[in-house]
Design a protein around this motif. Sequence first.
Motif, PDB file in Angstrom:
ATOM      1  N   ASP A   8       0.850  -1.189   0.000  1.00 51.58           N
ATOM      2  CA  ASP A   8       0.000   0.000   0.000  1.00 51.58           C
ATOM      3  C   ASP A   8       0.891   1.246   0.000  1.00 51.58           C
ATOM      4  O   ASP A   8       2.114   1.154   0.091  1.00 51.58           O
ATOM      5  CB  ASP A   8      -0.905  -0.021   1.230  1.00 51.58           C
ATOM      6  CG  ASP A   8      -2.170   0.790   1.027  1.00 51.58           C
ATOM      7  OD1 ASP A   8      -2.241   1.554   0.041  1.00 51.58           O
ATOM      8  OD2 ASP A   8      -3.091   0.660   1.859  1.00 51.58           O
ATOM      9  N   ASP A   9       0.274   2.412  -0.073  1.00 49.17           N
ATOM     10  CA  ASP A   9       1.031   3.668  -0.015  1.00 49.17           C
ATOM     11  C   ASP A   9       1.161   4.113   1.439  1.00 49.17           C
ATOM     12  O   ASP A   9       0.156   4.269   2.138  1.00 49.17           O
ATOM     13  CB  ASP A   9       0.303   4.751  -0.824  1.00 49.17           C
ATOM     14  CG  ASP A   9       0.966   6.107  -0.653  1.00 49.17           C
ATOM     15  OD1 ASP A   9       2.152   6.238  -1.026  1.00 49.17           O
ATOM     16  OD2 ASP A   9       0.316   7.019  -0.115  1.00 49.17           O
ATOM     17  N   TYR A  10       2.389   4.303   1.898  1.00 56.23           N
ATOM     18  CA  TYR A  10       2.605   4.760   3.276  1.00 56.23           C
ATOM     19  C   TYR A  10       3.944   5.453   3.395  1.00 56.23           C
ATOM     20  O   TYR A  10       4.851   5.274   2.572  1.00 56.23           O
ATOM     21  CB  TYR A  10       2.529   3.594   4.274  1.00 56.23           C
ATOM     22  CG  TYR A  10       3.624   2.566   4.133  1.00 56.23           C
ATOM     23  CD1 TYR A  10       4.779   2.613   4.912  1.00 56.23           C
ATOM     24  CD2 TYR A  10       3.520   1.538   3.210  1.00 56.23           C
ATOM     25  CE1 TYR A  10       5.786   1.664   4.785  1.00 56.23           C
ATOM     26  CE2 TYR A  10       4.517   0.580   3.073  1.00 56.23           C
ATOM     27  CZ  TYR A  10       5.640   0.644   3.868  1.00 56.23           C
ATOM     28  OH  TYR A  10       6.636  -0.291   3.737  1.00 56.23           O
TER      29      TYR A  10
END
Length: 295
Positions: A96-98
Amino acid sequence: MNQANINCPNFSLKLETASVLVNKVIDGINRNTMKKRKLVWLELTGCSGNIISLLDGANPDFKSLAAQMVNFIYENSLMVAEGEAAMKKLFSVIGDDYILAVEGAVSTKDDGMHQIIGRWKGQPVTALRAITELGENASHVIAVGTCASDGGISAAKPNPSECVGIQKLLKKKVIKLPGCPCHPDWFMGTLAYIMLCGEPELDDRQRPLMFYSTLIHDICPRRPYFDKGIFASKLGEKTCMFKLGCRGPVTRVDCPLRKWNDGVNWPIGDDSPCIGCAMFGFPDKMEPFISYDTT
């Protein structure tokens, strides 16, 4: 601060940098032109001083960060989940985007087995594994504080657990925010800038220029004493502490302007020399912190 510095628009604007950036992010999220980003905060080999410092932030404060700016996925001192549930949440962000923020160095001796941060699927999770897997998959990695940036106190001699700063373990660039601890504004401002514009302009040690461009010595309120050759011979004297071992002349960061605890004070304001905690090589290369050989 001498009068010339107080009235300098450049310096007064620097004090507002973090709050301006954070408010732009919050405004963008409220207007649905931006989305909250996922934030993972890892506490590794250190004293947890950076998360405590962040909790003491005033303008912007921690509530602005946690409630309005990001989705705080993992922070072991603050989160409710524990045990395998916490580890499941930690590794759920991969793919995911983090953004990953890290405080503390990483113990590398014996394949990292000197620092276990939890258990996942029945196996111990080392800090070494966590930083490697989470660091390489994050959109941006921020080293919060001196230990994560360059090893700091955790890597000081003799360094029995073979601690290193996180950049030595990652192939991607790490944005470094050294300081013991990191000022809340340095982190909040950098995080907000990343969310608005991506990577901020960095110096040759990967520190954001918006906070680390100025020598403490050049903006120190006791600089006039240095220029006149008036030096303190012992702690408590209200003159320049250069001959007592002050590291302000080699340390780049804006402590004299920003100060700590909502602008209440900073080391030199309380008659303690700068010990260079935001400098590469702290503490080994900054010692001795006090010298009484003032000749």
